[in-house]
Design an enzyme around this catalytic site. Structure first.
Site, PDB file in Angstrom:
ATOM      1  NE  ARG A  15      -1.719  -2.167   3.527  1.00 56.19           N
ATOM      2  CZ  ARG A  15      -2.220  -1.906   4.665  1.00 56.19           C
ATOM      3  NH1 ARG A  15      -3.738  -1.286   5.172  1.00 56.19           N
ATOM      4  NH2 ARG A  15      -1.633  -1.518   5.858  1.00 56.19           N
ATOM      5  CE  LYS A  75       1.557  -2.484   8.998  1.00 56.75           C
ATOM      6  NZ  LYS A  75      -0.126  -2.802  10.095  1.00 56.75           N
ATOM      7  CE1 TYR A  94      -5.119   1.712  10.505  1.00 59.01           C
ATOM      8  CE2 TYR A  94      -3.631   1.166   8.347  1.00 59.01           C
ATOM      9  CZ  TYR A  94      -5.263   1.345   9.534  1.00 59.01           C
ATOM     10  OH  TYR A  94      -5.896   1.499   8.701  1.00 59.01           O
ATOM     11  CG  HIS A  96      -0.953  -1.362  16.072  1.00 58.44           C
ATOM     12  ND1 HIS A  96      -2.576  -2.066  16.395  1.00 58.44           N
ATOM     13  CD2 HIS A  96      -1.251  -1.034  14.302  1.00 58.44           C
ATOM     14  CE1 HIS A  96      -3.236  -1.528  15.122  1.00 58.44           C
ATOM     15  NE2 HIS A  96      -2.405  -1.531  13.941  1.00 58.44           N
ATOM     16  CD  GLU A 118      -2.288   2.655  15.545  1.00 59.99           C
ATOM     17  OE1 GLU A 118      -2.614   3.351  14.613  1.00 59.99           O
ATOM     18  OE2 GLU A 118      -1.756   2.543  16.502  1.00 59.99           O
ATOM     19  CG  ASP A 270      -6.783  -8.725  14.002  1.00 58.43           C
ATOM     20  OD1 ASP A 270      -7.941  -8.944  14.683  1.00 58.43           O
ATOM     21  OD2 ASP A 270      -6.793  -7.293  13.402  1.00 58.43           O
TER      22      ASP A 270
HETATM   23  P1  NAD Z   1     -16.375  -4.256  15.469  1.00 60.77           P
HETATM   24  O1  NAD Z   1     -16.271  -3.839  16.877  1.00 60.77           O
HETATM   25  O2  NAD Z   1     -17.411  -3.395  13.781  1.00 60.77           O
HETATM   26  O3  NAD Z   1     -17.523  -5.351  15.322  1.00 60.77           O
HETATM   27  C1  NAD Z   1     -17.541  -6.491  16.585  1.00 60.77           C
HETATM   28  C2  NAD Z   1     -18.716  -7.335  16.950  1.00 60.77           C
HETATM   29  O4  NAD Z   1     -18.442  -8.543  18.112  1.00 60.77           O
HETATM   30  C3  NAD Z   1     -19.496  -6.283  17.776  1.00 60.77           C
HETATM   31  O5  NAD Z   1     -20.916  -6.345  16.661  1.00 60.77           O
HETATM   32  C4  NAD Z   1     -19.404  -6.975  19.243  1.00 60.77           C
HETATM   33  O6  NAD Z   1     -21.200  -6.509  19.264  1.00 60.77           O
HETATM   34  C5  NAD Z   1     -19.570  -8.337  18.393  1.00 60.77           C
HETATM   35  N1  NAD Z   1     -19.218  -9.553  19.627  1.00 60.77           N
HETATM   36  C6  NAD Z   1     -18.493  -8.947  20.846  1.00 60.77           C
HETATM   37  N2  NAD Z   1     -17.825  -9.701  21.994  1.00 60.77           N
HETATM   38  C7  NAD Z   1     -19.129 -11.165  21.404  1.00 60.77           C
HETATM   39  C8  NAD Z   1     -19.065 -12.027  21.632  1.00 60.77           C
HETATM   40  N3  NAD Z   1     -19.084 -12.297  23.029  1.00 60.77           N
HETATM   41  N4  NAD Z   1     -20.229 -13.144  21.201  1.00 60.77           N
HETATM   42  C9  NAD Z   1     -20.726 -12.425  20.181  1.00 60.77           C
HETATM   43  N5  NAD Z   1     -20.558 -11.591  19.223  1.00 60.77           N
HETATM   44  C10 NAD Z   1     -19.614 -10.457  20.321  1.00 60.77           C
HETATM   45  O7  NAD Z   1     -15.444  -5.018  14.712  1.00 60.77           O
HETATM   46  P2  NAD Z   1     -14.304  -5.171  13.087  1.00 60.77           P
HETATM   47  O8  NAD Z   1     -14.321  -4.085  12.847  1.00 60.77           O
HETATM   48  O9  NAD Z   1     -16.227  -5.690  12.599  1.00 60.77           O
HETATM   49  O10 NAD Z   1     -13.122  -6.275  13.700  1.00 60.77           O
HETATM   50  C11 NAD Z   1     -13.294  -7.632  13.700  1.00 60.77           C
HETATM   51  C12 NAD Z   1     -12.259  -7.932  13.796  1.00 60.77           C
HETATM   52  O11 NAD Z   1     -11.979  -8.303  12.873  1.00 60.77           O
HETATM   53  C13 NAD Z   1     -11.298  -7.503  15.394  1.00 60.77           C
HETATM   54  O12 NAD Z   1     -10.734  -8.784  15.186  1.00 60.77           O
HETATM   55  C14 NAD Z   1     -10.641  -6.580  13.803  1.00 60.77           C
HETATM   56  O13 NAD Z   1      -8.838  -6.262  14.356  1.00 60.77           O
HETATM   57  C15 NAD Z   1     -10.130  -8.553  12.852  1.00 60.77           C
HETATM   58  N6  NAD Z   1     -10.110  -6.846  12.066  1.00 60.77           N
HETATM   59  C16 NAD Z   1      -8.645  -8.355  10.952  1.00 60.77           C
HETATM   60  C17 NAD Z   1      -8.287  -8.475  10.139  1.00 60.77           C
HETATM   61  C18 NAD Z   1      -7.103  -9.290   9.337  1.00 60.77           C
HETATM   62  O14 NAD Z   1      -7.061  -8.843   8.457  1.00 60.77           O
HETATM   63  N7  NAD Z   1      -7.754 -10.135   9.718  1.00 60.77           N
HETATM   64  C19 NAD Z   1      -8.987  -7.111   9.218  1.00 60.77           C
HETATM   65  C20 NAD Z   1      -9.954  -6.395  10.080  1.00 60.77           C
HETATM   66  C21 NAD Z   1     -10.277  -6.254  10.915  1.00 60.77           C
END
Ligand code: NAD
Length: 363
Positions: A15, A75, A94, A96, A118, A270
């Protein structure tokens, strides 16, 4: 102001922090934008495209860091960039820092004003510079899952949308936030049968209103998770508890109950992952492993695979803040409360409480 955009040097980071549209917007306000030659190539943006938008192309990072008032990066700076940072320079990226004690020390020592993407946060709690990456990861989760459900890639050999006379696949999504909702949209678009689980009933109400009978919503509890995981062809982990490790909602025993050749995409990897059998992070060059007959995908930087889309999505979100930083300067720009929450170090002082707590440093 002079805004400098170096080429990203972190491995597999394609990026870039500004697009030609961003250059045009910044130069239209009277700023000068320095772009390191080749910085956009990983995202398919040529030096000529930047020059046509009004940027000045320079060779090498020293030229960029040496002249810019604001450094815009994707980054965090790596050790080979530490010495290039200058006192009172604004760093916008970003960062962190909670897991970067060495970089934090460097930023404090060099008296850099470090604004972390972030931690920019609106008054309603939304993190606007994280949202676009979640939108991408959610959409990708379904795309990737559909791929690994194909027989040649180890899956059970089913088509997500089915065909007339053959039922579609069952996609179960745990977490109905940005990632979960984005995944649900794409899965529904491909014709899958979608179940979405969240502990926030208002969120489920919203999705029910939006999609009516086309989506099944379930309250998050062990009973519902166990029952849905058993029938899932594609299981997507998308939970987040802000500032904490992801709760382990799917146990090893539940995964053992899944049908052979099913696929798990744990986007929350993550934050440690929400599925017990996700015990490692994988990379784009070797993204999956198999456990109990189920394919596991656990890449923690999914948007990196679609660098061009990610660059444009990220810069759409960063540009308004970059313009504010450039137009109003430091410290006037920090009367914007969302932007102020992004300030992690300020001229030798640590200013982000969460970072201070994680690193056990005074804030
Ligand atoms: P978000 O805050 O928009 O949504 C998270 C949801 O999880 C919320 O609706 C919350 O109510 C729900 N939740 C929390 N505890 C729960 C439980 N016990 N049971 C059911 N639901 C529950 O977050 P997001 O932006 O959607 O991100 C989700 C995850 O994805 C984060 O960990 C984020 O860091 C990760 N992510 C990873 C990548 C990757 O490349 N792997 C990229 C972007 C985001």
């Amino acid at each position: 102001m002079i805004i400098g955009v170096p080429k990203e040097i972190k491995p597999y980071e394609d990026r870039v922090a500004v697009t030609p549209a961003g250059v045009l917007a910044l130069t239209a306000e009277g700023h000068k934008v320095l772009i390191e030659a080749g910085a956009g190539l990983g995202s398919g943006i040529t030096d000529e495209a930047y020059a046509a938008a009004g940027a000045v192309l320079v060779d090498g990072p020293a030229e960029v860091f040496g002249h810019a008032d604001i450094i815009m990066k994707v980054k965090e700076p790596l050790p080979q960039e530490y010495n290039l940072l200058r006192e009172d320079q604004i760093l916008f990226a970003y960062l962190h820092l909670a897991s970067e004690p060495e970089l934090t020390e460097v930023l404090l020592e060099k008296k850099v004003v470090a604004v972390a993407y972030e931690t920019i946060q609106l008054d309603n709690g939304v993190l606007p510079l994280l949202t676009p990456m979640s939108e991408i990861a959610g959409r990708m989760a379904v795309q990737v899952g559909a791929h690994y459900l194909e027989k040649p890639y180890g899956g059970k050999g089913i088509l997500l949308g089915g065909v007339p006379g053959v039922p579609p696949a069952d996609v179960v999504i745990i977490g109905a936030g940005t990632v979960g909702t984005s995944a649900a949209r794409v899965a529904m678009g491909m014709g899958a049968q979608v179940t979405i689980i969240d502990k926030n009933l208002d969120r489920l109400r919203y999705l029910d209103e939006l999609y009516g009978g086309r989506i099944k919503t379930l309250a998050s509890n062990q009973f519902n998770i166990e029952m849905s995981v058993r029938y899932a062809d594609l299981l997507i982990g998308a939970v987040l508890v802000v500032g904490a490790k992801a709760p382990k909602l799917v146990t090893v025993e539940m995964v053992k109950q899944m049908k052979q050749g099913s696929v798990i995409v744990d986007v929350a990897v993550d934050q440690g992952g929400s599925i017990e059998t996700v015990d490692r992070v994988t990379v784009h060059s070797d993204p999956v492993y198999e456990k109990y007959g189920v394919i596991h995908y656990a890449v923690d930087n999914m948007p990196g695979a679609v660098a061009r889309t990610s660059t444009f999505a990220l810069t759409n979100a960063t540009l308004p803040y970059a313009l504010e930083l450039a137009n109003r300067g430091c410290p006037r720009a920090f009367t914007n409360r969302a932007l102020a929450r992004g300030v992690n170090t300020y001229k030798g002082k640590l200013t982000c409480r969460a970072v201070g707590e994680s690193l056990n440093m005074e804030c």
